[in-house]
Write a protein that holds these residues in place. Structure first.
Motif, PDB file in Angstrom:
ATOM      1  N   MET A 113       7.787  -4.415  -7.181  1.00 48.35           N
ATOM      2  CA  MET A 113       7.791  -4.844  -5.783  1.00 48.35           C
ATOM      3  C   MET A 113       7.077  -6.181  -5.626  1.00 48.35           C
ATOM      4  SD  MET A 113       8.962  -4.115  -2.876  1.00 48.35           S
ATOM      5  CE  MET A 113       8.754  -3.986  -1.094  1.00 48.35           C
ATOM      6  N   THR A 114       6.006  -6.398  -6.394  1.00 43.30           N
ATOM      7  CA  THR A 114       5.292  -7.685  -6.332  1.00 43.30           C
ATOM      8  C   THR A 114       6.214  -8.821  -6.755  1.00 43.30           C
ATOM      9  OG1 THR A 114       3.206  -6.570  -6.841  1.00 43.30           O
ATOM     10  CG2 THR A 114       3.280  -8.952  -7.174  1.00 43.30           C
ATOM     11  N   ILE A 115       6.999  -8.598  -7.801  1.00 35.55           N
ATOM     12  CA  ILE A 115       7.973  -9.609  -8.255  1.00 35.55           C
ATOM     13  C   ILE A 115       8.992  -9.887  -7.160  1.00 35.55           C
ATOM     14  CG2 ILE A 115       9.835 -10.054  -9.902  1.00 35.55           C
ATOM     15  CD1 ILE A 115       8.207  -8.370 -11.934  1.00 35.55           C
ATOM     16  N   GLN A 116       9.483  -8.821  -6.514  1.00 39.43           N
ATOM     17  CA  GLN A 116      10.487  -8.982  -5.457  1.00 39.43           C
ATOM     18  C   GLN A 116       9.900  -9.728  -4.260  1.00 39.43           C
ATOM     19  OE1 GLN A 116      13.068  -8.127  -7.614  1.00 39.43           O
ATOM     20  NE2 GLN A 116      14.037  -7.619  -5.674  1.00 39.43           N
ATOM     21  N   ASP A 149       0.825  -1.221   0.000  1.00 39.78           N
ATOM     22  CA  ASP A 149       0.000   0.000   0.000  1.00 39.78           C
ATOM     23  C   ASP A 149       0.852   1.261   0.000  1.00 39.78           C
ATOM     24  OD1 ASP A 149      -2.222  -1.533  -0.007  1.00 39.78           O
ATOM     25  OD2 ASP A 149      -2.945  -0.963   1.994  1.00 39.78           O
ATOM     26  N   PHE A 150       2.092   1.152   0.477  1.00 40.68           N
ATOM     27  CA  PHE A 150       2.956   2.320   0.606  1.00 40.68           C
ATOM     28  C   PHE A 150       3.989   2.407  -0.519  1.00 40.68           C
ATOM     29  CE2 PHE A 150       1.391   1.133   4.768  1.00 40.68           C
ATOM     30  CZ  PHE A 150       0.850   2.335   5.211  1.00 40.68           C
ATOM     31  N   VAL A 151       3.896   1.486  -1.458  1.00 35.21           N
ATOM     32  CA  VAL A 151       4.806   1.496  -2.611  1.00 35.21           C
ATOM     33  C   VAL A 151       4.201   2.385  -3.700  1.00 35.21           C
ATOM     34  CG1 VAL A 151       5.880   0.095  -4.423  1.00 35.21           C
ATOM     35  CG2 VAL A 151       5.731  -0.776  -2.079  1.00 35.21           C
ATOM     36  N   HIS A 152       5.031   3.191  -4.332  1.00 37.92           N
ATOM     37  CA  HIS A 152       4.556   4.085  -5.397  1.00 37.92           C
ATOM     38  C   HIS A 152       4.042   3.269  -6.581  1.00 37.92           C
ATOM     39  CE1 HIS A 152       4.661   7.215  -8.514  1.00 37.92           C
ATOM     40  NE2 HIS A 152       4.560   8.076  -7.511  1.00 37.92           N
ATOM     41  N   GLU A 153       3.016   3.812  -7.246  1.00 42.48           N
ATOM     42  CA  GLU A 153       2.373   3.102  -8.360  1.00 42.48           C
ATOM     43  C   GLU A 153       3.379   2.638  -9.409  1.00 42.48           C
ATOM     44  OE1 GLU A 153      -0.781   2.207  -8.465  1.00 42.48           O
ATOM     45  OE2 GLU A 153      -1.099   3.154  -6.517  1.00 42.48           O
ATOM     46  N   ASP A 154       4.392   3.462  -9.673  1.00 39.95           N
ATOM     47  CA  ASP A 154       5.370   3.131 -10.715  1.00 39.95           C
ATOM     48  C   ASP A 154       6.201   1.899 -10.356  1.00 39.95           C
ATOM     49  OD1 ASP A 154       4.429   5.357 -11.944  1.00 39.95           O
ATOM     50  OD2 ASP A 154       6.196   6.614 -11.575  1.00 39.95           O
ATOM     51  N   TYR A 155       6.206   1.518  -9.072  1.00 39.67           N
ATOM     52  CA  TYR A 155       7.077   0.421  -8.624  1.00 39.67           C
ATOM     53  C   TYR A 155       6.302  -0.791  -8.103  1.00 39.67           C
ATOM     54  CZ  TYR A 155      11.228   3.397  -8.894  1.00 39.67           C
ATOM     55  OH  TYR A 155      12.265   4.192  -9.333  1.00 39.67           O
ATOM     56  N   LYS A 156       4.966  -0.748  -8.143  1.00 40.85           N
ATOM     57  CA  LYS A 156       4.186  -1.827  -7.535  1.00 40.85           C
ATOM     58  C   LYS A 156       4.415  -3.171  -8.221  1.00 40.85           C
ATOM     59  CE  LYS A 156       0.646   0.416  -4.884  1.00 40.85           C
ATOM     60  NZ  LYS A 156      -0.760   0.507  -4.502  1.00 40.85           N
ATOM     61  N   GLU A 157       4.465  -3.162  -9.537  1.00 39.22           N
ATOM     62  CA  GLU A 157       4.696  -4.413 -10.275  1.00 39.22           C
ATOM     63  C   GLU A 157       6.066  -4.988  -9.932  1.00 39.22           C
ATOM     64  OE1 GLU A 157       4.934  -6.041 -14.906  1.00 39.22           O
ATOM     65  OE2 GLU A 157       4.112  -4.042 -14.480  1.00 39.22           O
TER      66      GLU A 157
END
Length: 610
Positions: free
Chosen positions: A217-220, A207-215
């Motif tokens: 972060m999900t992979i990580q 929820d606190f990850v920026h939209e540009d990095y959500k994909e």
């Protein structure tokens, strides 16, 4: 219907009152029972069911951590929050080792801490709703908190020794469960995210990850469930939705069945460094554009004489390829090796050189004239590493200068021959004129004198370089009296008043030319009835003032005179001679005038000609 039933262990009733005032209009129905004694509270837990227990550290008959140990024997599934002003490193570590669910410090403004406490409780309530009927909320809460306990117990004492460590390092420590829900925070999370702990705990990390990095972060996060992950850059967002660039170093923990228990992540705010990096990249791009687009050669070299970098203009200047020029010794490019030695001596003494003229040699052996402007490059200790600078090819300019010099020499020689020829003829005319008498003879004499003066001026304008020659002390009164005696008969209706003038150091012949030109100009054009020659003395020198009461000169004409001096226009040869002679003496000339009121020419002479 009661949504949350709380047992609050406190000796300060005002805290409970503040909590209740904050809960007015809250969407949840809360019931809060208070207690000051650990013994009484344990009995309440046996007799009744509570959703959450909150305790201060200091109780009437015990302390919060001792009460928690006893509580787990009678109500081991009830979430426990230690909410205390008693904050130190030993208590924090002991609390983690005992397995408390949440540890909230009371520091700063009490109302803000109460808000954080309420937010933590509401997050627990929200998560209970998300779990639904999958398991009993208390069992799930216990499972999450057990995960947190297992993770935190595996951290070294150094990692959890003090929140101050993270504050100093500009870091945040984030603890999550196996589903990546935040269960604990330490460090500077408020400064970085602008969220309180209560607003973050119980929420998904994503929820606190920026939209540009959500994909990304999900992979990580999917990787973290299976294997260790190295630190990586990730963009979070703060309360205002502004991106925060961070370096995230996650450490995953697994049980005996290799199932993820949760992660502990060290988050460092690198926004400032990313901004600096962005600016550096922008500056680097601008520098590279300037470097490559410059028409002059730009280079960086070692002290020993090897090129480190050189732009395309530099390669074209010398005719080498990049591979070739990096292998040559710079000294080989100098036509005269002493020029290289002098260049190095000057730049290392002064730190820079400007417009150092030198002859260099191209790959094909052609010699070129260049100007070098450069500065030294040093390391942190002050040791000279090399030089950086600009090389400008002035070969064409030098050729043009040499051609002009040759033309000036030819002009001077030609003018001298012509003047000599004309003077010889004037002497013959003058001899014949001596036989004549009357007004006609006087007019001829006047014209002969004018032509002689013109030839003298012409020779001076054609002369190059130094025009002063030998300088002596010149008596201006004697000089001007002689000039007046010579020319006034031709202008008998003009009175000349000559004040006491000083002796000047200068070239008598050139000073005579200067004053003759000014007076002749006044005689011919000013239509003046009077000319006054006076002096003003200064510390630096003298100002000779030549004032007439003639028709004057317009501002436009004065501007044209100044323009002619600047551009070397020969339309007014007499005033050009004045400017050239005054410049040669290191002085200045000023002209001021008003129509129908006359003109003043101010000649400044320094005490010593420069």
């Amino acid at each position: 219907m009661i949504d949350i039933k709380i047992l609050f262990m406190t000796t300060d009733d005002s805290i409970v009152e503040i909590i209740k005032s904050h809960l007015e209009g809250n969407k949840l129905c809360w019931e809060i029972e208070t207690c000051t004694s650990a013994k009484v509270a344990l009995q309440k837990l046996k007799d009744d069911s509570f959703d959450i227990v909150i305790s201060e550290y200091q109780l009437e008959d015990s302390d919060g951590l001792s009460f928690f140990s006893a509580m787990r024997k009678v109500a081991n599934k009830v979430p426990f929050i230690l909410f205390t002003a008693k904050s130190n490193e030993k208590i924090a570590i002991k609390a983690v080792n005992l397995g408390i669910d949440f540890y909230l410090k009371r520091e700063g403004k009490l109302e803000e801490q109460i808000e954080e406490l309420i937010q933590t409780i509401e997050n627990l309530s929200d998560r209970r709703k998300q779990w639904g009927t999958q398991s009993h909320p208390k069992e799930k809460t216990k499972a999450i908190n057990s995960t947190q306990i297992q993770i935190l117990k595996k951290l070294t004492a150094k990692e959890l020794s003090s929140e101050l460590l993270f504050e100093i390092m500009n870091e945040v420590l984030i603890v999550t469960d196996q589903d990546f829900y935040i269960t604990e925070l330490y460090g500077r999370y408020i400064e970085i995210f602008n969220f309180t702990k209560g607003e973050m705990i119980g929420k998904p990390l994503l929820d606190f990850v920026h939209e540009d990095y959500k994909e990304f972060m999900t992979i990580q996060m999917n990787k973290m469930k299976k294997e260790p992950v190295d630190k990586f850059e990730i963009g979070y967002k703060n309360k205002e939705e502004r991106m925060i660039h961070t370096l995230f170093s996650p450490k995953a923990f697994f049980n005996e069945q290799s199932q993820l228990l949760g992660i502990v992540g060290f988050l460092t705010d690198i926004t400032v460094y990313k901004d600096i990096e962005k600016n550096l990249q922008k500056n680097e791009k601008q520098y590279q554009e300037l470097f490559q687009q410059s028409k002059d050669a730009i280079y960086i070299s070692t002290r020993s004489g090897k090129f480190i970098d050189i732009n395309q203009a530099g390669l074209e200047l010398f005719g080498f390829t990049k591979e070739e020029i990096y292998s040559i010794d710079i000294a080989e490019l100098y036509v005269n090796q002493k020029d290289r030695e002098t260049f190095q001596a000057i730049i290392e003494q002064k730190g820079q050189v400007k417009d150092y003229e030198v002859q260099l040699r191209k790959k094909d052996g052609q010699e070129i004239y260049c100007l070098i402007t450069a500065s030294i490059k040093k390391d942190l200790s002050g040791e000279i590493l090399g030089y950086q600078g600009i090389i400008r090819n002035i070969t064409e300019r030098k050729r043009m200068q040499e051609a002009l010099e040759r033309q000036r020499d030819e002009l001077e020689a030609f003018a001298s021959i012509v003047a000599h020829d004309i003077r010889a003829k004037l002497q013959i005319i003058s001899l014949h004129n001596l036989k004549l008498k009357g007004e006609a003879s006087d007019k001829i004499s006047n014209k002969i004198e004018e032509i002689s003066t013109f030839l003298q001026n012409l020779l001076l304008m054609a002369k190059k370089g130094e025009i002063l020659g030998e300088t002596t002390e010149v008596n201006l009164n004697e000089l001007l009296e002689d000039i007046i005696k010579k020319y006034q008969p031709f202008k008998s209706n003009t009175t000349i008043l000559l004040e006491e003038l000083p002796e000047l150091k200068g070239n008598k012949m050139r000073l005579r030319q200067l004053f003759e030109n000014i007076l002749l100009n006044s005689f011919r054009h000013a239509k003046a009835s009077q000319i006054v020659i006076s002096v003003q003395e200064h510390e630096e020198g003298y100002s000779i003032l030549i004032q007439d009461d003639g028709i004057g000169i317009s501002e436009k004409q004065i501007d044209e005179i100044h323009y002619s001096w600047k551009k070397g226009d020969y339309n007014n040869l007499g005033l050009m001679i004045v400017k050239k002679i005054i410049d040669a003496h290191g002085g200045e000339v000023e002209i001021s005038s008003k129509i129908d009121q006359g003109t003043t020419i101010k000649l400044f002479f320094p005490r010593e000609p420069s």
